[in-house]
Design an enzyme around this catalytic site. Structure first.
Site, short mmCIF file in Angstrom:
data_model
loop_
_atom_site.label_atom_id
_atom_site.label_comp_id
_atom_site.label_asym_id
_atom_site.label_seq_id
_atom_site.Cartn_x
_atom_site.Cartn_y
_atom_site.Cartn_z
N LYS A 22 39.94 48.19 70.50
CA LYS A 22 40.42 49.54 70.88
C LYS A 22 41.90 49.48 71.24
O LYS A 22 42.69 50.31 70.82
CB LYS A 22 39.64 50.04 72.10
CG LYS A 22 40.25 51.25 72.78
CD LYS A 22 39.46 51.73 73.98
CE LYS A 22 39.86 51.08 75.25
NZ LYS A 22 41.10 51.55 75.86
N ASN A 23 42.30 48.42 72.00
CA ASN A 23 43.68 48.39 72.52
C ASN A 23 44.70 47.90 71.51
O ASN A 23 45.87 47.74 71.84
CB ASN A 23 43.72 47.57 73.82
CG ASN A 23 43.00 48.32 74.93
OD1 ASN A 23 42.77 49.54 74.82
ND2 ASN A 23 42.60 47.62 75.97
N ARG A 92 45.56 58.49 77.90
CA ARG A 92 46.84 57.97 78.40
C ARG A 92 47.70 57.41 77.28
O ARG A 92 48.92 57.54 77.28
CB ARG A 92 46.55 56.82 79.37
CG ARG A 92 46.17 57.16 80.75
CD ARG A 92 45.98 55.88 81.53
NE ARG A 92 47.10 54.98 81.35
CZ ARG A 92 48.26 55.11 81.97
NH1 ARG A 92 48.45 56.14 82.75
NH2 ARG A 92 49.23 54.26 81.77
N CYS A 116 44.39 57.66 86.72
CA CYS A 116 43.01 57.87 86.28
C CYS A 116 42.16 57.18 87.32
O CYS A 116 42.61 56.86 88.40
CB CYS A 116 42.81 57.30 84.89
SG CYS A 116 42.91 55.54 84.91
N ARG A 121 48.77 54.36 87.75
CA ARG A 121 49.18 54.06 86.37
C ARG A 121 50.42 54.85 85.94
O ARG A 121 50.41 55.55 84.95
CB ARG A 121 48.01 54.29 85.41
CG ARG A 121 46.80 53.44 85.74
CD ARG A 121 45.69 53.57 84.74
NE ARG A 121 46.00 52.79 83.53
CZ ARG A 121 45.14 52.72 82.49
NH1 ARG A 121 44.01 53.39 82.52
NH2 ARG A 121 45.46 52.01 81.42
N ILE A 123 54.38 55.36 84.45
CA ILE A 123 55.03 54.71 83.29
C ILE A 123 56.51 54.47 83.58
O ILE A 123 57.35 54.46 82.67
CB ILE A 123 54.84 55.55 81.99
CG1 ILE A 123 55.34 56.99 82.18
CG2 ILE A 123 53.40 55.52 81.52
CD1 ILE A 123 55.39 57.78 80.86
N ASP A 124 56.82 54.20 84.86
CA ASP A 124 58.22 53.97 85.25
C ASP A 124 58.85 52.82 84.48
O ASP A 124 60.03 52.86 84.11
CB ASP A 124 58.33 53.74 86.75
CG ASP A 124 57.35 52.69 87.25
OD1 ASP A 124 56.14 52.84 87.01
OD2 ASP A 124 57.79 51.69 87.83
N ASP A 307 40.06 43.77 82.74
CA ASP A 307 38.98 44.50 82.03
C ASP A 307 37.66 43.77 82.12
O ASP A 307 36.61 44.34 81.84
CB ASP A 307 39.35 44.68 80.55
CG ASP A 307 40.59 45.52 80.38
OD1 ASP A 307 41.34 45.29 79.43
OD2 ASP A 307 40.83 46.37 81.26
N ARG A 421 34.15 56.20 74.93
CA ARG A 421 35.60 56.09 74.69
C ARG A 421 35.92 54.75 74.04
O ARG A 421 36.88 54.63 73.29
CB ARG A 421 36.36 56.21 76.02
CG ARG A 421 36.49 57.60 76.59
CD ARG A 421 37.40 57.58 77.80
NE ARG A 421 38.54 56.74 77.53
CZ ARG A 421 39.08 55.89 78.43
NH1 ARG A 421 38.58 55.81 79.64
NH2 ARG A 421 40.11 55.15 78.13
#
Ligand code: EPZ
Length: 445
Positions: A22-23, A92, A116, A121, A123-124, A307, A421
């Protein structure tokens, strides 16, 4: 909305073929924005996050043809360079389009992906890197969007303050068309990033990992199409492996990747788990003995992945003795513990003494985080019993599903869309191995 009704107590036996990662799939699909040629991708899993992302690109004007696990994407006439707010909130990864959009069309509008269930989370780290490459990015708290534009991205030397998997990928997706050389230091080293890099290089990019945490990208004028097969999913393999152990079953996994699961195998060895590596892509996981307790701390790759943390907790409820698990990547990724306690698991929270939490934790630590817990102690082995449980994030959802397979009696799981998902046809695949899972409409439970 769907729910699962699960009759527990069966052992899982048989063979499983692991699907595409998925990633990687999500980012490979975003790479299609970098060329006006056709990009053909194979081994793309049929999961909800992929469907959401493809639907979003279609709405924006890309032409998409999907046939089983293959996807053909061609740059249609892009209608807009903005991610719809509802999609950004739901997925995301969609916010990562800021990289390829700035690289290709010099502008982008993305919703703040926001937190979430597993943490804030932000995104800086992504935004700071893009600014160094010549993007001007402002955030409007009025509408929750980032507005980005550039007169042309240029290479830069960027040192990430802390690890970021998708931050590293967003900057790679921007730098491949930027003018000049970009060097990413303290870059993430997850193997999924190297698969994305291989895809980009097959499209004519020049990206290479010159050291475990350093990536060099020489911008190209243009990228062309490609035909690429992505790698299998490490997280899915870990999920099925733990399913074998906790149900005292015996599963042979195809498309296995022992070479990419070193930290997982080291922890399994510490637990005394029975594994047989048949060849470089086939591993047999056998739940035939009592497992020993372990102490695990999650870390970015090549460490024990965050994960894998929730399924590992379930495994340790079946191990003999007291285990500890310390989550250092996300600040609230232990919410599933309450659901396992409902099923009889003996788990308590505790907070290990950490010398310099700001440096030690991968998330942006704030004093307030003192109120959330980062570690748990698990006493095993415990008999689990049935319950009504709620799945509220992807990996925790998979863990709770496995827990209901172990538990005696019939359990009800709400929030099945979370598991859809990231896991393709999960109940069909588990039922073919001996599980008894029925998918029902929410209001029938
Ligand atoms: C990716 O998330 C994966 N998602 C996650 O998998 C995975 O758990 C994670 O990497 C770690 O490997 C995808 O690839 C789509 P990070 P990502 O940026 O990139 C903080 C799953 O279940 N941070 O490495 O979002 C962040 O909040 C998902 O498949 C900042 O503070 O992870 C987190 O606490 C879950 N600012 C930590 O760093 C930033 O700009 C690590 O985040 C970026 C990150």
């Amino acid at each position: 909305m769907a729910a699962f009704v699960v009759k527990g107590g069966s052992s899982l036996r048989g063979e499983v073929t692991i699907g595409g990662a998925k990633n990687v799939a999500l980012k490979a699909i975003l790479a299609s924005l970098l060329t006006d040629d056709e990009l053909v991708l194979h081994n793309i899993p049929d999961i909800r996050d992929v469907t959401y992302l493809l639907e979003m690109l279609q709405k924006m004007g890309m032409s998409i043809r999907r046939n089983g696990h293959s996807v053909r994407i061609r740059d249609g006439r892009l209608k807009e360079l903005a991610v719809p707010f509802d999609v950004g909130a739901r997925l995301r990864t969609s916010s990562m389009v800021i990289g390829p959009m700035l690289a290709r069309w010099a502008q982008a509008k993305i919703p703040n992906p926001g937190g979430c269930r597993i943490g804030a989370r932000p995104i800086d780290r992504h935004i700071a890197g893009l600014r160094k490459m010549g993007a001007s990015i402002s955030y409007s708290s009025r509408d929750g969007y980032y507005y980005a534009q550039t007169d042309g991205l240029h290479g830069a030397v960027i040192t990430f303050p802390k690890n970021t998997h998708t931050g590293t990928e967003t900057l790679i997706l921007a730098a491949v068309l930027a003018k000049g050389r970009t060097v990413l230091k303290n870059a993430a080293s997850e193997v999924e990033i190297d698969d994305l890099m291989a895809l980009l290089n097959s499209m004519g990019a020049q990206v290479k990992r010159v050291a475990p945490r350093e990536i060099v990208i020489d911008g190209a004028a243009k990228l062309h199409g490609a035909d690429y097969t992505i790698m299998p999913d490490r997280n899915e393999e870990v999920t099925f492996a733990i399913a074998a152990f906790v149900t005292r079953g015996d599963l042979t996994i195809h498309n296995s990747q022992p070479h990419n699961l070193t930290a997982f195998f080291e922890s399994l060895a510490a637990a005394g788990a029975h594994i047989e590596v048949k060849d470089k892509s086939t591993t047999r996981y056998i739940g035939d003995g009592t497992l020993r307790s372990t102490d695990v701390v999650t870390e970015p790759h090549p460490g024990f992945m965050t994960d894998w943390q929730s399924p590992w907790t379930l495994l340790m409820t079946q191990a003999k003795g007291a285990s500890t698990l310390h989550e250092t990547v996300f600040e609230s990724r232990l919410s599933y513990v309450g659901e396992l306690q409902k099923m009889g698991a003996k788990i308590e929270f505790f907070d290990p003494k950490v010398l310099n939490p700001r440096k030690f934790y991968n998330f942006n630590w704030r004093r307030a985080d003192k109120d959330t817990h980062q570690a748990i102690r698990i006493i095993g082995p415990t008999k689990l019993h049935n319950a009504v449980v709620v799945m509220n994030d992807l990996r925790a959802g998979a863990t709770l599903l496995l827990a209901t397979l172990v538990a005696s009696g019939t359990s009800y799981l709400h929030g099945v869309e979370q598991i859809d998902r990231g896991y393709e046809k999960i109940e069909e695949r588990l039922n073919s191995l001996g599980a008894h899972i029925e998918r029902v409409e929410e209001n029938h439970v």
